[in-house]
Design a protein around this motif. Structure first.
Motif, PDB file in Angstrom:
ATOM      1  N   HIS A   1      -0.382   3.895   1.523  1.00  0.00           N
ATOM      2  CA  HIS A   1      -1.021   4.615   2.626  1.00  0.00           C
ATOM      3  C   HIS A   1      -0.662   3.954   3.959  1.00  0.00           C
ATOM      4  N   ASP A   2      -1.189   4.464   5.035  1.00  0.00           N
ATOM      5  CA  ASP A   2      -0.951   3.906   6.360  1.00  0.00           C
ATOM      6  C   ASP A   2      -1.620   2.533   6.455  1.00  0.00           C
TER       7      ASP A   2
ATOM      8  N   THR B   1       0.854  -1.189   0.000  1.00  0.00           N
ATOM      9  CA  THR B   1       0.000   0.000   0.000  1.00  0.00           C
ATOM     10  C   THR B   1       0.886   1.233   0.000  1.00  0.00           C
TER      11      THR B   1
ATOM     12  N   GLU C   1      -2.355   0.642   8.821  1.00  0.00           N
ATOM     13  CA  GLU C   1      -3.291   0.475   9.932  1.00  0.00           C
ATOM     14  C   GLU C   1      -4.681   1.022   9.624  1.00  0.00           C
ATOM     15  N   THR C   2      -4.806   1.789   8.536  1.00  0.00           N
ATOM     16  CA  THR C   2      -6.113   2.330   8.147  1.00  0.00           C
ATOM     17  C   THR C   2      -6.759   1.537   7.015  1.00  0.00           C
TER      18      THR C   2
END
Length: 130
Positions: A64-65, A62, A67-68
């Motif tokens: 992006h983060d 990913t 964890e999200t």
């Protein structure tokens, strides 16, 4: 022969005019769970059973983060997405043909979640290995 399944987010769509007309939050925007380019790998063997955990911690790529992301280390797959793709993942993990006669390759399926105002488009691939 063993089988794993790779799920890739090809695109996220948005229909703001439909959201404005029908959604409780008329500016809810694109899906907050997935991003184009997110990749997940599912295994079902003696060590892992990602299917029965709804893809929790299957995220492999990913921008992006993590964890999200649904399917990352903290969140299982979104229930709307899971309902749309689980049958193809299960079939692929068993070594079956995901969509023979519809797709160019029987080990691949292109599908989307059922969110009518912000669908996510997935590519699902059965990968055979030793």
């Amino acid at each position: 022969m063993k089988h794993k399944v790779r799920v890739t987010v090809l695109d996220t769509k948005l229909y703001p005019e439909i959201q404005q007309e029908y959604c409780a939050d008329p500016a809810s925007g694109v899906c907050p769970c997935y991003n184009p380019g997110d990749e997940f790998e599912f295994y079902r063997d003696g060590e892992r059973d990602d299917f029965w955990h709804m893809g929790l911690n299957t995220l492999t790529k990913t921008s992006h983060d993590p964890e999200t992301i649904a399917g990352g280390p903290k969140l299982p797959f979104c229930s709307e997405a899971w309902d749309a793709i689980a049958r193809y993942i299960y079939t692929g993990l068993q070594g079956g043909s995901i969509m023979k006669g519809w797709m160019k390759e029987e080990n691949t399926m292109i599908t989307c979640c059922s969110d009518g105002t912000r669908p996510v488009i997935f590519k699902i691939e059965r990968i055979d290995y030793e």
